[in-house]
Motif scaffolding. Structure first.
Motif, mmCIF file in Angstrom:
data_model
loop_
_atom_site.group_PDB
_atom_site.id
_atom_site.type_symbol
_atom_site.label_atom_id
_atom_site.label_comp_id
_atom_site.label_asym_id
_atom_site.label_seq_id
_atom_site.Cartn_x
_atom_site.Cartn_y
_atom_site.Cartn_z
ATOM 1 N N VAL A 1 0.860 -1.181 0.000
ATOM 2 C CA VAL A 1 0.000 0.000 0.000
ATOM 3 C C VAL A 1 0.896 1.229 0.000
ATOM 4 O O VAL A 1 1.801 1.333 0.839
ATOM 5 N N TYR A 2 0.644 2.148 -0.921
ATOM 6 C CA TYR A 2 1.565 3.279 -1.057
ATOM 7 C C TYR A 2 0.819 4.551 -1.386
ATOM 8 O O TYR A 2 -0.362 4.548 -1.778
ATOM 9 N N GLY A 3 1.509 5.662 -1.253
ATOM 10 C CA GLY A 3 0.985 6.971 -1.633
ATOM 11 C C GLY A 3 2.129 7.961 -1.627
ATOM 12 O O GLY A 3 3.269 7.621 -1.315
ATOM 13 N N GLY A 4 1.817 9.198 -1.977
ATOM 14 C CA GLY A 4 2.830 10.248 -1.909
ATOM 15 C C GLY A 4 3.529 10.533 -3.213
ATOM 16 O O GLY A 4 3.760 11.687 -3.556
ATOM 17 N N VAL A 5 3.883 9.473 -3.954
ATOM 18 C CA VAL A 5 4.533 9.640 -5.257
ATOM 19 C C VAL A 5 4.024 8.556 -6.196
ATOM 20 O O VAL A 5 3.484 7.532 -5.762
ATOM 21 N N ASN A 6 4.211 8.769 -7.479
ATOM 22 C CA ASN A 6 3.875 7.770 -8.481
ATOM 23 C C ASN A 6 4.784 6.555 -8.306
ATOM 24 O O ASN A 6 6.005 6.671 -8.273
ATOM 25 N N VAL B 1 13.782 -6.492 -6.292
ATOM 26 C CA VAL B 1 14.261 -6.820 -4.944
ATOM 27 C C VAL B 1 13.256 -7.709 -4.214
ATOM 28 O O VAL B 1 13.642 -8.538 -3.386
ATOM 29 N N ILE B 2 11.966 -7.576 -4.545
ATOM 30 C CA ILE B 2 10.969 -8.479 -3.955
ATOM 31 C C ILE B 2 11.129 -9.874 -4.540
ATOM 32 O O ILE B 2 11.024 -10.878 -3.835
ATOM 33 N N GLY B 3 11.355 -9.944 -5.840
ATOM 34 C CA GLY B 3 11.532 -11.233 -6.501
ATOM 35 C C GLY B 3 10.285 -11.714 -7.217
ATOM 36 O O GLY B 3 10.293 -12.763 -7.867
ATOM 37 N N ARG B 4 9.208 -10.982 -7.122
ATOM 38 C CA ARG B 4 7.959 -11.311 -7.817
ATOM 39 C C ARG B 4 7.021 -10.112 -7.742
ATOM 40 O O ARG B 4 7.276 -9.171 -6.994
ATOM 41 N N LYS B 5 5.950 -10.175 -8.491
ATOM 42 C CA LYS B 5 4.943 -9.122 -8.430
ATOM 43 C C LYS B 5 4.057 -9.337 -7.204
ATOM 44 O O LYS B 5 3.784 -10.475 -6.816
ATOM 45 N N VAL B 6 3.634 -8.239 -6.592
ATOM 46 C CA VAL B 6 2.641 -8.314 -5.518
ATOM 47 C C VAL B 6 1.538 -7.306 -5.838
ATOM 48 O O VAL B 6 1.773 -6.311 -6.527
ATOM 49 N N ASP B 7 0.361 -7.568 -5.323
ATOM 50 C CA ASP B 7 -0.728 -6.616 -5.505
ATOM 51 C C ASP B 7 -0.389 -5.306 -4.799
ATOM 52 O O ASP B 7 0.335 -5.299 -3.787
ATOM 53 N N SER B 8 -0.921 -4.209 -5.318
ATOM 54 C CA SER B 8 -0.670 -2.915 -4.684
ATOM 55 C C SER B 8 -1.946 -2.090 -4.662
ATOM 56 O O SER B 8 -2.848 -2.285 -5.491
ATOM 57 N N ILE B 9 -2.035 -1.182 -3.687
ATOM 58 C CA ILE B 9 -3.146 -0.248 -3.567
ATOM 59 C C ILE B 9 -2.554 1.145 -3.445
ATOM 60 O O ILE B 9 -1.757 1.417 -2.536
ATOM 61 N N GLU B 10 -2.935 2.041 -4.358
ATOM 62 C CA GLU B 10 -2.474 3.418 -4.286
ATOM 63 C C GLU B 10 -3.468 4.256 -3.485
ATOM 64 O O GLU B 10 -4.681 4.115 -3.640
ATOM 65 N N THR B 11 -2.950 5.109 -2.628
ATOM 66 C CA THR B 11 -3.800 5.997 -1.844
ATOM 67 C C THR B 11 -3.360 7.441 -2.048
ATOM 68 O O THR B 11 -2.237 7.716 -2.458
ATOM 69 N N TYR B 12 -4.275 8.357 -1.747
ATOM 70 C CA TYR B 12 -3.988 9.793 -1.884
ATOM 71 C C TYR B 12 -4.392 10.490 -0.583
ATOM 72 O O TYR B 12 -5.358 11.227 -0.537
#
Length: 499
Positions: free
Chosen positions: A245-250, A261-272
């Motif tokens: 879960v992230y926000g603040g920048v693109n 660095v993770i080694g695979r794709k993970v789901d993500s949720i963008e917040t504002y």
């Protein structure tokens, strides 16, 4: 599956049902919010000064409430800071979110008993809409972390003061407290590098499943975890890590390196989220954009970005916006902000429901020669070229060079920290420039008219941006490197890091 994960699905279904009640009638809801805000604040000092009692329509609203920035509101805010009641909103705020502005120094953004629950609800609903859409609940049974500022608060005239992320740390729902890391003591560490090292030690052997924060600082956390594990990928350290879960920048400029660095794709949720209000969040893994929170005690207005500095710019309500137009975002809130220019630009990618993308900052642009290049254009150009070349970008910023060497034309100078520099930097620069010319017609005209020469990329040493931010006292937390500057202040500092 644990009890919390089991219960989360009906809870998520109920939350989505409630969201659907307002998201499909957003324009009507916004009109109701506007009138309710004005009514609730009509007896405040600001309401009396601006004749709120006579506001019956949006036209009245625009007539009585001017567009303003923090400096214009400062006289009112200082009265609130000094303990006066009923100034901008009824009573006194519960908190002040303390931020450091580039032009206004320290800023105190009020958070009231009415506005604070909306921050928490939006953060919660971002997760619940994800659960409802995907059916994935495993992350609830593991540990969660949010890389944030210190939760230490001070008090003045009965109002608690701190960073927004530190304030929110005190309001995490009880049912998540046992899952949450780091510890309060670790969160209170002020030095960011020391704090990250402590978080690494505290989480290394835990079952981390949800990780949240601003991408460059999460990347720093991941890098140190990997170093401690002898170069292992994050998927080997946290086998059940499944949601970012992230926000603040693109996130896109960081995505390739972070997934590496993770080694695979993970789901993500963008917040504002912002100190002024939790404005939007990603409510779908398949649809583009962030769902605008139209039922959260905020009445939004929009000024076409190209008109922002006009004497009388167009001022639009939600029902008047168009798709794919950059707008400066204006807030009116149940925390007592009125006609407040938050400084961000957004564009709508959907009106059914209303979803937005954050495209940049009003003050973060380059128009030294009339090109008005914005953040979205440089990010997209760099991502497109980097993807084509298979390059990973750590961080970057762009500034104009208006006084080049004798005999040279001016140019845009890009300072980029690569995970691994390209073998042909000049060729990569040319590729980025070609994309930029397609993105911005004014830039294209300046290049073709020999007013500007093609952009030049400076490759920086590893760790350059972290060193720069540390030197500026802005390492970690909610601090971000500006993508664009119309001056040379950042650029001149970064020249010492060029490879």
């Amino acid at each position: 599956m644990g009890l919390k994960a089991i219960l989360s699905k009906p809870f998520a279904a109920f939350a989505v049902y409630q969201i659907n009640q307002w998201k499909n009638r957003a324009v009507e809801v916004q009109q109701d919010v506007m009138l309710a805000l004005v009514k609730d604040a009509s007896s405040t000092a600001f309401g009396k000064d601006h004749d709120f009692s006579s506001i019956k329509s949006y036209q009245d609203f625009k007539h009585h409430i001017p567009i303003c920035d923090y400096e214009a509101l400062r006289p009112y805010i200082e009265r609130v800071v000094n303990g006066e009641e009923d100034v901008m909103w009824k009573g006194k705020p519960v908190y002040f979110a303390k931020t450091s502005g580039t032009t206004s120094g320290v800023k105190y953004i009020p958070i009231t008993a009415e506005s604070m629950p909306e921050h928490i609800k939006a953060a919660r609903n971002a997760l619940l809409t994800y659960i409802h859409e995907t059916g994935k609940t495993d992350f609830i049974d593991g540990k969660m972390i949010f890389l944030q500022g210190s939760p230490v608060l001070t008090k003045k005239h009965g109002i608690l003061i701190g960073r927004l992320s530190g304030i929110v740390a005190h309001l995490v729902p009880h049912y998540l407290q046992k899952n949450r890391l780091p510890s309060y003591e670790t969160n209170c560490i002020e030095d960011w590098e020391e704090k990250v090292d402590a978080i690494v030690e505290e989480t290394f052997h835990e079952d981390m499943r949800l990780i949240s924060g601003i991408p460059p600082w999460v990347q720093m956390y991941f890098d140190r975890l990997s170093d401690k594990a002898g170069g292992k990928k994050i998927k080997e350290i946290f086998k059940n890590f499944s949601l970012f879960v992230y926000g603040g920048v693109n996130f896109e400029p960081y995505r390739n390196r972070m997934e590496d660095v993770i080694g695979r794709k993970v789901d993500s949720i963008e917040t504002y989220p912002a100190s002024e209000g939790f404005i939007a969040y990603q409510d779908s893994q398949t649809e583009k954009g962030l769902l605008l929170q139209v039922h959260a005690g905020m009445f939004y207005e929009f000024i076409p970005a190209e008109e922002y500095y006009n004497e009388n710019p167009s001022r639009l309500s939600l029902g008047e916006v168009e798709l794919n137009v950059n707008y400066a975002l204006i807030l009116n809130t149940n925390a007592g902000l009125w006609g407040y220019s938050i400084g961000d630009t957004v564009k709508f990618v959907s009106k059914s429901p209303y979803r937005i993308l954050v495209t940049g900052r009003i003050k973060h642009y380059i128009s030294a020669f009339g090109e008005h290049v914005i953040g979205e254009e440089v990010e997209c150009s760099l991502m497109e070229a980097a993807l084509d070349e298979g390059l990973e970008i750590v961080e970057f910023t762009v500034a104009p060079q208006v006084t080049p060497a004798v005999g040279e034309l001016p140019y845009h100078e890009w300072f980029i920290e690569f995970a691994k520099p390209p073998k042909d930097l000049a060729g990569f620069s040319k590729k980025v420039d070609q994309v930029m010319q397609k993105k911005n017609i004014y830039y294209f005209d300046l290049i073709k008219g020999n007013i500007l020469q093609p952009l030049i990329i400076r490759s920086l040493r590893g760790g350059s941006f972290q060193s720069y931010m540390k030197k500026e006292g802005k390492l970690g937390g909610q601090n971000k490197v500006p993508r664009l500057s119309n001056d040379r202040n950042i650029a001149d500092e970064l020249t010492t890091y060029i490879l």
